[in-house]
Design an enzyme around this catalytic site. Sequence first.
Site, PDB file in Angstrom:
ATOM      1  N   SER A 192      -2.437   4.533  -1.990  1.00  0.00           N
ATOM      2  CA  SER A 192      -2.008   5.532  -2.973  1.00  0.00           C
ATOM      3  C   SER A 192      -2.473   6.928  -2.598  1.00  0.00           C
ATOM      4  CB  SER A 192      -2.589   5.190  -4.350  1.00  0.00           C
ATOM      5  OG  SER A 192      -2.322   3.858  -4.680  1.00  0.00           O
ATOM      6  N   GLN A 193      -1.820   7.882  -3.229  1.00  0.00           N
ATOM      7  CA  GLN A 193      -2.174   9.297  -3.089  1.00  0.00           C
ATOM      8  C   GLN A 193      -3.583   9.507  -3.665  1.00  0.00           C
ATOM      9  OE1 GLN A 193       0.521  11.359  -5.582  1.00  0.00           O
ATOM     10  NE2 GLN A 193      -0.505  13.330  -5.329  1.00  0.00           N
TER      11      GLN A 193
END
Length: 216
Positions: free
Chosen positions: A62-63
């Site tokens: 994920s970011q």
Amino acid sequence: MPVPKPPEKMMFQLNLRRRGISDQTVLRALEEIPREAFVEPADRDQAYRDSALGISCGQTISQPFVVAYMTEQLQLQKDHSVLEIGTGSGYQAAILSRLCRLVLTIERYRTLADGARVRLEQLGCDNVEVLLGDGLDASSIPGSQFDRIIVTAAMEQIPEALLQRLEPHGILIAPVGPHQGTQTLMRVTRTDAGFERRELVDVRFVPALPGIAREL
Ligand code: SAH
């Protein structure tokens, strides 16, 4: 003399603050855990950009902002036990491990579960247990109840049996919505009266799929 921080790591912290992450313990965990150890070797120079990146098995890490935001929303305490569904690279689990007593993280791909286990061990995250399994099937998850549950794959709906694994006053965070496109990050708090749901922000996650993956 302290080793100067590379500029990209300073920008990384600054961006998280700018976007509204204010919990110092969360910021410190993101500062201390080397994200470059969790991305594909070819992507190491991009590890401190605020974007999701591809990992094995067609999945994503994920970011960083989303990792920080979800972690902050969990309101972790040192004595908490946390269940994560969707180990992926193990990065989110490493961040959690700094902020609570115990992390159980579940992944449906053996390759990812094995890789994450090795990385977490190398970093000394010895309060994390990585399990190969199906987090959608709550009855297969060992243990009883958890103070916090974090789901890092998109669920069309949150299984009732998963909510039942929350301790009283526990918090669950999950992206809820269609597998394609955008989901809403939901925060569910277990109260004396039942479950209180709150919509947080729009997010994009890979889908939560049933069963242990047949491919490696
Ligand atoms: N938290 C991860 C990123 C998660 S990507 C990180 O920090 O890198 C979502 C992950 O959820 C993928 O690896 C996917 O294989 C896994 N997943 C999807 N459905 C699942 C399920 N039912 N049980 C366990 N893991 C699942």
